[in-house]
Design a protein around this motif. Structure first.
Motif, PDB file in Angstrom:
ATOM      1  N   VAL A 357       0.842  -1.193   0.000  1.00 29.75           N
ATOM      2  CA  VAL A 357       0.000   0.000   0.000  1.00 29.75           C
ATOM      3  C   VAL A 357       0.878   1.244   0.000  1.00 29.75           C
ATOM      4  N   PRO A 358       0.687   2.170  -0.954  1.00 33.88           N
ATOM      5  CA  PRO A 358       1.472   3.411  -0.939  1.00 33.88           C
ATOM      6  C   PRO A 358       0.979   4.342   0.162  1.00 33.88           C
ATOM      7  N   VAL A 359       1.920   4.981   0.843  1.00 33.03           N
ATOM      8  CA  VAL A 359       1.610   5.921   1.919  1.00 33.03           C
ATOM      9  C   VAL A 359       2.434   7.175   1.711  1.00 33.03           C
ATOM     10  N   GLY A 360       1.807   8.333   1.803  1.00 34.50           N
ATOM     11  CA  GLY A 360       2.541   9.583   1.643  1.00 34.50           C
ATOM     12  C   GLY A 360       1.741  10.591   0.848  1.00 34.50           C
ATOM     13  N   PRO A 361       2.403  11.668   0.408  1.00 37.96           N
ATOM     14  CA  PRO A 361       1.714  12.737  -0.319  1.00 37.96           C
ATOM     15  C   PRO A 361       0.994  12.220  -1.554  1.00 37.96           C
ATOM     16  N   GLY A 362      -0.275  12.561  -1.668  1.00 37.23           N
ATOM     17  CA  GLY A 362      -1.048  12.175  -2.833  1.00 37.23           C
ATOM     18  C   GLY A 362      -1.676  10.813  -2.745  1.00 37.23           C
ATOM     19  N   ALA A 363      -1.257   9.985  -1.761  1.00 35.99           N
ATOM     20  CA  ALA A 363      -1.836   8.655  -1.601  1.00 35.99           C
ATOM     21  C   ALA A 363      -3.097   8.740  -0.747  1.00 35.99           C
ATOM     22  N   ARG A 364      -3.862   7.660  -0.727  1.00 35.84           N
ATOM     23  CA  ARG A 364      -5.087   7.630   0.080  1.00 35.84           C
ATOM     24  C   ARG A 364      -4.757   7.818   1.556  1.00 35.84           C
ATOM     25  N   TRP A 365      -3.642   7.216   2.000  1.00 39.16           N
ATOM     26  CA  TRP A 365      -3.188   7.379   3.376  1.00 39.16           C
ATOM     27  C   TRP A 365      -1.895   8.192   3.368  1.00 39.16           C
ATOM     28  N   THR A 366      -1.900   9.324   4.048  1.00 35.82           N
ATOM     29  CA  THR A 366      -0.716  10.191   4.054  1.00 35.82           C
ATOM     30  C   THR A 366       0.251   9.830   5.167  1.00 35.82           C
TER      31      THR A 366
END
Length: 624
Positions: A357-366
């Motif tokens: 799962v991507p996490v960070g700026p612009g992702a669903r979870w920051t």
């Protein structure tokens, strides 16, 4: 090991460093291997503390070593026979550890008489306010609190004298009260805490009052200079700032403002381990402040939380000199906290189902905290393991979203953007905004995706615009930028423009009072008057919740280097977007504003929408 095998081993280390994009390069991989050999079996946290590398980086290096058969699959990490052979061949097969077993390398041991202080501080931590991770807060342990007091005593700062705590989410003020109470002797004559949190200050005031321990608490945003009553009044200061070079510069500058003038006054500075490049910035700030390092203790501070840093940080004793002075003139409006500077995503792997799962700026979870709270989107479970950072080329398209312009028609949302060269200006922001597109994993074909800052050598915007330079805007610039706003309005709105300078001055004064973030002016160093104006805003799509940057106002006066100044301002705006973790930048431009459209295209902007306008006259006014 033969020459060929040494070359193979060296190539393997380079492959691991490149795969992780490790700033420390091959030496960083070597340090991880050396720590594993010495500490085996070792947890990722233990290796992180031994190498001063963040836990996610250590985990990523370990994964790469594991893929190459050098580490066992079973945790905690051990070298496989191939790994042992590699370490031996590289000349690192030595497990000798000279760290003091009594103090564990911290140079200070808590005497048994202060065990009671540790217990009492543990209880106070349980009843105190929680840490705000968004402000880079992470409570240090009760033992660390006592060690910091002991460090003040060992340095001769205490007992007696005056001490300024620049931020005190670690409750060192209460540690001074408790240790003094246990020892039966007051430790400090004057103690002042400056912090922005009413919860922290309230807890300190309530507990210290109950103990009969005098503490002066001052609620203050350290982005602004210390209150005048605190200038030059203290013998020593202590600070544990946000873990960014900017945070170090700002909090140390405020500490300097509070110290009495002259050399040999102490600042005790706690900070988390960073990459060599970031630590160079921090040490450079210390030198720029006219401070010298009198002592440095690795892993002195232990924190409850702060998992990325392995739960530890260093402790520095700094001394003032005759050259010491604050390096932050006036208020500070730039990036401060780690979240302000985070501009890339990281993948997290669900331990339960192995979904990434991507996490960070612009992702669903920051943040990974938000991901943990919601659970894995694939299985609803967790926990999550940090994987590699997502490269910029992968990160940008993934976060690409269409944006929606403000629709409320308020003056602050209709400022428009003026011309950087020739009478250029954008279309009025009151034009119909495009409907937001559905979120998608890839960029639309008509949206430009570029790497910023540019790969390779950055164009010399600063040199081309010299001697003009860009600085944050403040109150002294209001008259000049109000005139720019008038020009912007006239070009954008024609006869319907709001061109009363007084109204613009009032609006700008209110905006600056709320936040000056994103406001910049270009000035000439001779008189520092504004010849250019840039206002960037950090906006949010009301439909998707995604954040994006907007060129809200941009204007340059009729000066000789107008185009060069405009380019420098646009580059500053893009820097602002990256520093605040924004991966999309929007600028509206009036259709007849050819110079501005050309300037945008020069920086890679592409047209995505066009506003259509038709003026209607009622039939009874046409004479028909």
């Amino acid at each position: 090991m033969t020459g060929a095998r040494v070359a193979d081993a060296d190539r393997l280390l380079h492959e691991v460093a490149d795969a992780v994009r490790l700033q420390e390069g091959v030496p960083g991989v070597r340090s991880v291997l050396r720590a594993i050999r010495r500490l085996s079996p070792a947890s990722t946290k233990e290796i992180s503390r031994a190498t001063s590398l963040p836990v996610p980086i250590v985990a990523a290096v370990g994964n790469e070593l594991r893929r190459r058969g050098l580490l066992t699959e079973k945790r905690p990490s051990r070298l496989t026979p191939a790994g042992v052979s590699l370490v031996a061949g590289l000349g690192m097969d030595l497990s000798l550890d000279a760290t003091c077993t009594e103090c564990d390398g911290r140079e200070l041991v808590i005497p048994p008489v202060l065990d009671e202080a540790v217990r009492r501080l543990s209880a106070l931590m349980e009843t105190g306010p929680g840490a705000d991770m968004a402000l880079d807060q992470s409570r240090c342990t009760p033992e660390t609190k006592v060690r910091r007091v002991l460090a003040l005593l060992r340095a001769g700062v205490l007992p007696g004298g005056s001490l300024l705590l620049v931020g005190d989410d670690d409750m060192i003020s209460l540690a001074l009260a408790v240790v003094g109470d246990v020892l039966g002797s007051p430790l400090v004559e004057r103690l002042t805490v400056v912090d922005i949190s009413p919860d922290i200050l309230g807890h300190i005031a309530e507990v210290s009052s109950r103990m009969g321990f005098p503490v002066e608490t001052v609620r203050h945003d350290l982005r602004n200079p210390l209150p005048e009553a605190l200038h030059g009044r203290f013998d020593a200061a202590m600070t544990d700032p946000p873990y960014t070079p900017e945070g170090a510069q700002l909090f140390l500058s405020r500490a300097v403002e509070g110290l009495r003038p002259g050399p040999a006054h102490s600042i005790f500075f706690s900070f988390g381990a960073k990459s060599p490049n970031e630590m160079f910035e921090v040490q450079q700030e210390i030198v720029n402040l006219g401070l010298v390092v009198n002592g440095f203790i690795h892993n002195f501070n232990e924190y409850e939380g702060s998992g990325i840093l392995g739960g530890s940080g260093f402790f520095q004793h700094l001394l003032t000199t005759n050259a010491t002075q604050s390096s932050v003139g006036g208020s500070y409006q730039g990036p401060l906290y780690t979240r302000d500077k985070r501009s890339r995503q990281r993948e997290y792997e669900c331990v339960s189902c192995h979904a990434r799962v991507p996490v960070g700026p612009g992702a669903r979870w920051t943040s990974v905290g938000a991901l943990r709270a919601d659970g894995c989107p694939a299985c609803g479970g967790g926990p999550f393991k940090p994987r590699q950072l997502v490269s910029l080329s992968e990160d940008l398209p993934q976060a690409r979203q269409a944006v929606e312009a403000p629709r409320d028609g308020s003056p602050e949302s209709t400022a428009g953007t003026a011309a950087p060269a020739g009478a250029a200006a954008p279309a009025p922001a009151t034009a119909a905004a495009p409907e937001p597109a559905a979120p998608g994993p890839a960029a639309r074909r008509d949206e430009a995706v570029i790497a910023w800052p540019p790969a390779g050598e950055r164009p010399p915007y600063e040199r081309q615009a010299a001697p003009f330079r860009v600085r944050p805007a403040d109150e002294r610039d209001i008259d000049a930028i109000a005139d720019f706003e008038v020009d912007i309005a006239r070009v954008s709105f024609g006869d319907a423009a709001v061109d009363d300078p007084a109204r613009h001055r009032a609006r700008l004064a209110k905006a600056m009072e709320r936040s000056r973030k994103g406001m910049f002016v270009a000035t000439h160093p001779d008189d520092d008057t504004a010849v250019g104006w840039l206002w960037m805003s950090d906006n949010q799509n009301t439909m998707t919740g995604d954040r994006y940057a907007n060129f809200r106002s941009l204007a340059v006066a009729e000066v000789e280097q107008r185009s060069e100044i405009a380019e420098l301002l646009i580059a500053t705006g893009l820097d602002f977007a990256v520093e605040h973790g924004l991966v999309e930048v929007v600028g509206k431009v009036y259709s007849g504003n050819v110079p501005m459209r050309t300037m945008y295209r020069k920086f890679g902007f592409e047209s995505t929408h066009m506003s259509m306008k038709l003026r209607l006259v009622p039939a009874d006014r046409t004479g028909r």
